[in-house]
Design an enzyme around this catalytic site. Structure first.
Site, PDB file in Angstrom:
ATOM      1  N   HIS A  35       0.849  -1.188   0.000  1.00 41.70           N
ATOM      2  CA  HIS A  35       0.000   0.000   0.000  1.00 41.70           C
ATOM      3  C   HIS A  35       0.884   1.237   0.000  1.00 41.70           C
ATOM      4  CE1 HIS A  35      -3.989  -1.707   0.393  1.00 41.70           C
ATOM      5  NE2 HIS A  35      -3.423  -2.664   1.068  1.00 41.70           N
ATOM      6  N   ARG A  72      -5.570 -10.856  -5.011  1.00 37.93           N
ATOM      7  CA  ARG A  72      -6.818 -10.186  -4.631  1.00 37.93           C
ATOM      8  C   ARG A  72      -7.430  -9.545  -5.864  1.00 37.93           C
ATOM      9  NH1 ARG A  72      -8.467  -5.077  -0.843  1.00 37.93           N
ATOM     10  NH2 ARG A  72      -6.680  -4.087  -1.818  1.00 37.93           N
ATOM     11  N   GLU A 115     -15.961  -5.450   3.987  1.00 41.05           N
ATOM     12  CA  GLU A 115     -15.310  -4.183   4.329  1.00 41.05           C
ATOM     13  C   GLU A 115     -16.247  -3.015   4.582  1.00 41.05           C
ATOM     14  OE1 GLU A 115     -12.502  -3.436   1.143  1.00 41.05           O
ATOM     15  OE2 GLU A 115     -13.573  -4.806  -0.135  1.00 41.05           O
ATOM     16  N   ASP A 150     -11.800   0.530   4.645  1.00 40.17           N
ATOM     17  CA  ASP A 150     -13.001   1.008   3.973  1.00 40.17           C
ATOM     18  C   ASP A 150     -14.206   1.054   4.897  1.00 40.17           C
ATOM     19  OD1 ASP A 150     -12.419   1.633   1.115  1.00 40.17           O
ATOM     20  OD2 ASP A 150     -11.548  -0.362   1.190  1.00 40.17           O
ATOM     21  N   ARG A 172      -5.460  -4.657   8.322  1.00 38.17           N
ATOM     22  CA  ARG A 172      -5.175  -3.431   9.081  1.00 38.17           C
ATOM     23  C   ARG A 172      -4.186  -2.547   8.335  1.00 38.17           C
ATOM     24  NH1 ARG A 172      -6.791  -3.525  14.326  1.00 38.17           N
ATOM     25  NH2 ARG A 172      -7.461  -5.503  15.207  1.00 38.17           N
ATOM     26  N   ARG A 212      -9.595   5.940  -2.347  1.00 36.65           N
ATOM     27  CA  ARG A 212      -9.152   4.846  -1.488  1.00 36.65           C
ATOM     28  C   ARG A 212      -8.963   5.363  -0.069  1.00 36.65           C
ATOM     29  NH1 ARG A 212      -7.852   0.117  -3.284  1.00 36.65           N
ATOM     30  NH2 ARG A 212      -7.746  -0.275  -5.509  1.00 36.65           N
TER      31      ARG A 212
END
Length: 882
Positions: free
Chosen positions: A141, A396, A506, A543, A581, A713
């Protein structure tokens, strides 16, 4: 905290700061350094709340010539990075990874003693650790703002500090280390701190592999050795040879959710890079073993394996080394797109493990246990943890992409329109095809490029050995058919692969329905035949908090886990929860030990998966000593949660949380979703629109390029608010909930009771307290003053700051404290020390944002770079970005 520990940290910050000052003076002159000191002094005065001191700082900054803005921002950014490095060094030296509460540093030895006192036998403790399955999933990320080349220099500076501290009796050695430190800081100052291009997914994967090479490769066997010794002392037996309580997986190169840059080709390349790096690292181990295992005594099994040779261990290691080197050459040839004509390669963990185990058993059989349990055992432990791929690669993808495949397929086969079918129709179709022997997808099917990419991804899955791959995660999952669709694609295109499939829940609605979805899924005999008695479910933190507010999301996550535990128990299925997380409180971040122990009873039953994201990978695993401590913390927390689980919450507490979450959610939605001024305010007061130019990671900032805040995001959403120090996503709504309850009879008493007796609520308050201490509404007000013109938007900003103030007062009242972080002095000190260096960056950022807007986004290259440096510096100073 002892005086000596604080002194050690302060001394190193001073050494690094003085060296940086000399470097800057050599480059830009003493007058420039004096200017920096003036700015720092004004910022310090501003923190002491002297009259007009903030105004003085702002006026001074606004008076700087354009030519000074970039070097000034760079100076403060560089100091903050060096301060972080000094703190990392301190934490590694004194084994302090998490400063949560005094006395809350988890120690595995003490936990084993407690568990024995609670009636757990030594054998039960060994079995619990041997069977533990904690998987830390490294993700790319975009929150790591520091370039890898600078990270390497900071690691070298850390080594210099270690030498200086240990050279009290060796002045010549200390002098050499000081000289090298000056050189490295000069190198860092003269290196561009901002990437000019976004990293590719392959770049991100290389960065993840570098963490393994530089830190975890050493830390993993050290962790097992410590665990071994501890079990020998407390239980009288060793950890089994093949035990791997903590393993590593990765999303780097596999996470294609909303990232068009992650393709099947990229995934294949990353898998090959993992094979190459693993072979290269093992070849170094084997070279050492070949040099050291010169013994001639061996058991009959080893002699039968290698024949009548003088040095049987060397002979076997030499053969194994040849295969490992052939594997490395094969992986390189594959990466280069050329044929490989070398010898047989290593395909599986056991092909590497078995020869090493033969050497180990032989040494033990002939009485050479000391040698067996040395370097050879370290290599065996590495093979158990890292296999032949270093990490298992998760994949994913968003559920709608799988839906699109079946929509196109059913349409082209004349079966109707999958998108129009009910959930029952979809399940019937997918289950029938799962049990059918005939293929569904035509061999030469012409489909869209998007669908072809999904199918190509499953082809990669089918071409890989199962050991290389982890879990297939479905984001935005909402129905059993979302899981069945992936299972069918795996059957149709993925060959023999049967990866675990984890739906990711989420949003608030998805979390509330998670138990029902998994209940219906596990009730399907066709699915159970495929999945067996194990189910993995991923809980989304980022999210859900963005969707519902932090308090409502935290409670929904807790309740979802409780329901999932009960559902899987009823179906006699082993549940593994995967916690998605982030690094910040707004994305579920916080100390791992506290977070794990605050989960519902039974949700951590010897198994756990959790993401480690962005800059947190470096903070927790970037250096061997800190990585060792981080692994101990995870093992300690999972063992405690499994053997000594937290209490079940009282029914009255659950009712309280239902009410608190309801009020908080309503207040959050009332601002973020329903106030027409909120989106314009967000866009005006934060650097959100400029964030896209900061080349942090390979993913776009938005899932969709059109649309408003709802498409952003969670990472840039939180990054933007963090930059202004309002930290809004992590607290908005909580103030109204607590204030309302405190006004009611008995409210304070029940909230304090929940704080003291319920780990979930106590941990939530602790995280909120830390976040409030890092926030600063006066800085947020300055951004507004400089960047917001409309009275309606200014009025909204004033209301938000009033809400923050009410929450601050409510938290102090519940905690019965006069100021924040009373019980965590190191965190408070870290924030206070950094503020005089972060405050000027805030002032400069607001100024540069305004100039950029005045110029319609066309400010000069140096000013644009200075703006990006302010973002990087503020992120570094606050130690978490998104």
């Amino acid at each position: 905290m002892s005086h000596d520990l604080h002194e050690s940290l302060r001394d190193n910050v001073r050494i690094l700061g003085d060296s940086l000052g000399r470097t800057i003076a050599d480059d830009l002159g003493k007058d420039f350094v004096d200017r920096i000191e003036t700015i720092r002094g004004l910022a310090k005065q501003g923190r002491q709340r002297e009259a007009d001191s903030n105004r003085q700082l702002i006026d001074y900054l606004r008076g700087l010539p354009d030519s000074d803005l970039l070097p000034v921002t760079r100076a403060f950014n560089q100091f903050l990075n060096l301060a972080n490095m000094a703190e990392q060094h301190y934490r590694a030296r004194f084994r302090r990874v998490e400063d949560y509460k005094p006395g809350a540093q988890p120690v595995l030895g003490e936990l084993l003693e407690r568990a024995r006192d609670e009636g757990h036998t030594p054998r039960k403790l060994v079995e619990a650790l041997a069977n533990m399955r904690v998987e830390l999933v490294l993700t790319a990320h975009p929150t790591e703002v520091i370039r890898r080349t600078l990270i390497q220099k900071y690691d070298a500076i850390d080594e210099c500090l270690t030498i200086i501290e240990s050279s009290a009796d060796y002045p010549e050695r200390a002098a050499r280390a000081h000289g090298r430190l000056e050189e490295l800081i000069s190198q860092a100052w003269h290196t561009d701190e901002i990437r000019h291009e976004r990293p590719t997914p392959v770049d991100e994967a290389r960065w993840g592999f570098a963490v393994i090479e530089n830190s975890l490769w050493q830390a993993v066997p050290d962790f097992h050795r410590d665990l071994d010794n501890l079990l020998l002392d407390t239980a009288g037996e060793r950890l089994p040879l093949d035990a791997a309580p903590i393993r590593f997986a990765s999303w780097m190169g596999g996470d294609r959710d909303g990232n068009p840059n992650v393709t099947a080709k990229v995934t294949r390349e990353v898998l090959l890079l993992g094979r190459w790096m693993a072979a290269d690292l093992y070849s170094r181990d084997l070279e050492q073993l070949k040099a050291e295992l010169s013994m001639w005594k061996a058991n009959s099994a080893l002699k039968a394996e290698v024949g009548d040779v003088a040095e049987p261990y060397r002979e076997l290691i030499k053969r194994l080394l040849s295969r490992v080197e052939a594997t490395r050459d094969w992986a390189q040839a594959q990466l280069d797109g050329v044929n490989h004509d070398g010898g047989p390669i290593i395909e599986t963990r056991d092909q590497l493990y078995a020869p090493l185990l033969a050497c180990y058993r032989s040494l033990c059989d002939v009485g050479l246990d000391t040698i067996a349990n040395g370097v050879l055992l370290d290599t065996l432990r590495r093979v158990s943890v890292f296999g032949v791929t270093l990490t298992k690669l998760d994949l994913r993808q968003e559920s709608t992409r799988h839906e699109q495949v079946f929509e196109e397929l059913t349409d082209s086969l004349g079966l109707g329109h999958y998108r129009d079918w009910s959930e029952e129709q979809r399940q019937e179709f997918l289950l029938n095809e799962l049990s059918s022997r005939r293929p569904l997808i035509p061999r030469r099917w012409e489909c869209s490029a998007e669908t072809r990419e999904v199918i190509d991804t499953f082809r990669v899955i089918g071409s890989e050995h199962v050991e290389a791959l982890g879990t297939y995660i479905i984001s935005m999952a909402g129905q059993p058919s979302d899981v069945l669709a992936v299972a069918l694609l795996m059957k149709e295109v993925g060959g023999e692969a049967t990866l675990p499939i984890a739906p990711l829940f989420e949003t608030l609605d998805d979390l509330n329905r998670a138990g029902d979805v998994i209940d219906r899924l596990l009730a399907l005999p066709g699915y159970r035949r495929l999945a067996g008695d194990r189910q993995e479910v991923m809980i989304g933190y980022s999210d859900s908090a963005k969707d519902a507010g932090q308090l409502a999301a935290a409670w929904a996550q807790y309740r979802a886990q409780e329901t999932l535990v009960e559902v899987c128990r009823r179906h006699d299925v082993d549940l593994t929860l995967f916690h998605g997380r982030g690094g910040t409180v707004g994305r579920g971040g916080g100390p791992a030990h506290a977070a794990i122990l605050s989960q519902p009873p039974g949700s951590v039953n010897g198994s756990l998966r959790v993401t480690e994201q962005g800059e947190m990978i470096r903070f927790k695993f970037g250096q061997p000593d800190i990585a060792l401590r981080s692994m101990e913390i995870y093992a300690c927390a999972v063992l405690e949660a499994s053997l000594l689980p937290p209490p079940t919450p009282e029914p009255a507490w659950r009712e309280e949380m239902d009410r608190l979450a309801g009020v908080a959610h309503q207040a959050y939605v009332g601002v973020v979703r329903e106030d027409p001024d909120f989106v314009p305010y967000f866009r005006s007061v934060t650097p959100e629109t400029a964030l896209g130019r900061l080349p942090l990671g390979s993913r776009p900032a938005k899932r969709r390029q059109e649309g408003g805040v709802e498409t952003l995001r969670a990472i840039p959403w939180i990054f933007a608010w963090t930059q202004t120090r309002l930290m809004l996503p992590a607290w908005l709504g909580s103030g109204e909930a607590f204030a309302k309850r405190l006004q009611e009879p008995g409210g304070l008493e029940v909230l304090r009771e929940m704080r003291d007796r319920w780990p979930f609520f106590g941990t939530y308050l602790d995280m909120l307290e830390m976040l409030l201490a890092k926030a600063d509404v006066s800085i947020a007000a300055y951004y507004e003053q400089r960047l917001v013109d409309e009275p309606a938007l200014q009025a909204l900003g004033e209301r938000l700051r009033e809400r923050f103030g009410r929450l601050n007062g409510a938290v102090l009242q519940i905690l019965d404290q006069d100021e924040l972080l009373e019980s965590t002095p190191l965190i408070r000190q870290a924030v206070e020390v950094r503020n005089p260096y972060i405050d000027p960056l805030h002032g400069l950022q607001a100024e540069l944002l305004q100039r950029n807007r005045d110029a319609d986004g066309a400010i000069s290259g140096d000013l644009s770079r200075a703006l990006m440096v302010t973002m990087a510096g503020i992120a570094a100073g606050l130690r978490n970005t998104g």
